[in-house]
Design an enzyme around this catalytic site. Structure first.
Site, short mmCIF file in Angstrom:
data_model
loop_
_atom_site.label_atom_id
_atom_site.label_comp_id
_atom_site.label_asym_id
_atom_site.label_seq_id
_atom_site.Cartn_x
_atom_site.Cartn_y
_atom_site.Cartn_z
N LYS A 18 0.83 -1.21 0.00
CA LYS A 18 0.00 0.00 0.00
C LYS A 18 0.86 1.25 0.00
CE LYS A 18 0.95 0.93 4.50
NZ LYS A 18 1.68 2.14 4.99
N ASP A 146 -2.16 -2.22 9.73
CA ASP A 146 -2.25 -2.24 8.28
C ASP A 146 -2.85 -3.52 7.72
OD1 ASP A 146 -1.17 0.30 8.05
OD2 ASP A 146 0.88 -0.41 7.71
#
Length: 312
Positions: A18, A146
């Site tokens: 990401k 995350d």
């Protein structure tokens, strides 16, 4: 249920890294954590995890990158993810994981979290556990801030520790050139430096930008890379650059070579350069490679953790 599905004893899953296209960091709380507001974008740099039945829990790590420092014991996030699913499913065996890494280690792109997310869906599939998205999300949140986003992918706003997600609409594809570095940055060290700067004379550089988050979401929804370039923000960037001043020169170099904007990804040291489109991003990555940087083209948003194949 097909015979291939019923008798599969190896499951291959994949999850993306990401980019934090916006990251606001609040002051340190009494528990030592910081409240975050982040806009995540999943990009086409993937971690692959193949799981198979075993008497215990073990892992083998390979990669297109240096994986020498990645643990293979119970401190590995993917191994912990596998154990959580096994416990949740009430299974009395273990799991072996073959992990192939492409996301830079300690690079601010959530590679370990992607491993964990891929392990969650792979082990759930291997055991026919049928835990479902809500339960897998709860397990992901137990593993790290995350991991839930790596599970879901796409684009999303994360608040709290970053694990409370709201999907964000995207109106198109965004192309980036990523520059990675062999020397990673410790996330705790970056947060300590963030706190030091915030308490000192550099407090303004580490401020919050709620208006910036809105502009980022509007740019994503419009599919407008130029608008996104004007809005990207990382509250941890001053701390990362304080610890690694060399990154600042690379950010300048990328923009001079045609990037619309450059930003430290998460806690760094990976740098993400936004381009106007695919051809621009590929040309930018090639130019950065010519300049001696480890650069590659990626795009987003892409899907989160998913099954690639099953083998009997």
């Amino acid at each position: 249920m097909s015979l291939a599905r019923a008798f599969a004893d190896r499951v291959h899953a994949r999850a993306p890294g990401k980019i934090n296209v916006s990251l606001d960091v609040g002051p340190r709380k009494d528990d030592g954590y910081h409240d975050l507001v982040s806009v995540f974008l999943a990009v086409s740099l993937y971690e692959d995890v193949v799981v198979s039945h075993s008497d215990g829990f073990s892992a083998r790590i390979t990669g297109d990158i240096d994986v020498a420092g990645v643990p293979v014991d119970e401190t590995n996030l993917a191994v912990r993810a596998a154990r959580l699913v096994v416990e949740e499913a009430g299974w009395n065996g273990g799991v072996h994981l073959d992990i192939h890494k492409r996301v830079p280690v300690a690079g601010g792109m959530g590679g370990g979290s992607a491993d964990a997310a891929a392990a969650l869906v792979a082990v759930d599939d291997l055991l026919h556990a049928g835990l479902g998205a809500p339960r897998l999300h709860r397990l992901a949140a137990r593993l790290g801030a995350d991991v839930p986003f790596a599970l879901h992918g796409g684009a999303a706003v994360g608040v709290g520790r970053g694990d409370e997600l709201t999907p964000a609409l995207t109106g198109g594809r965004f192309d980036w050139a990523l520059v990675s570095h062999p020397q990673g940055l410790s996330t705790p060290a970056v947060y300590r430096e963030f706190d030091r700067l915030r308490e000192g004379d550099d407090a303004a550089a580490c401020g919050s930008t709620a208006a910036g988050d809105t502009a980022v979401l509007q740019a994503l929804r419009a599919g407008d890379p130029r608008a996104l370039a004007a809005a990207v923000f990382n509250g941890l960037q001053p701390a990362a650059l304080s610890l690694r001043p060399d990154l600042g020169a690379v950010l300048v170099d990328g923009v001079e070579r045609g990037a619309l904007a450059g930003i430290v990804s998460g806690s760094g040291p990976t740098l993400a350069f936004l381009a106007g489109g695919e051809s621009d991003a590929r040309a930018l990555a090639a130019s950065l490679v010519t300049a001696g940087h480890d650069a590659r083209h990626v795009h987003g948003p892409v899907h989160g953790a998913h099954i690639v194949s099953r083998a009997g």
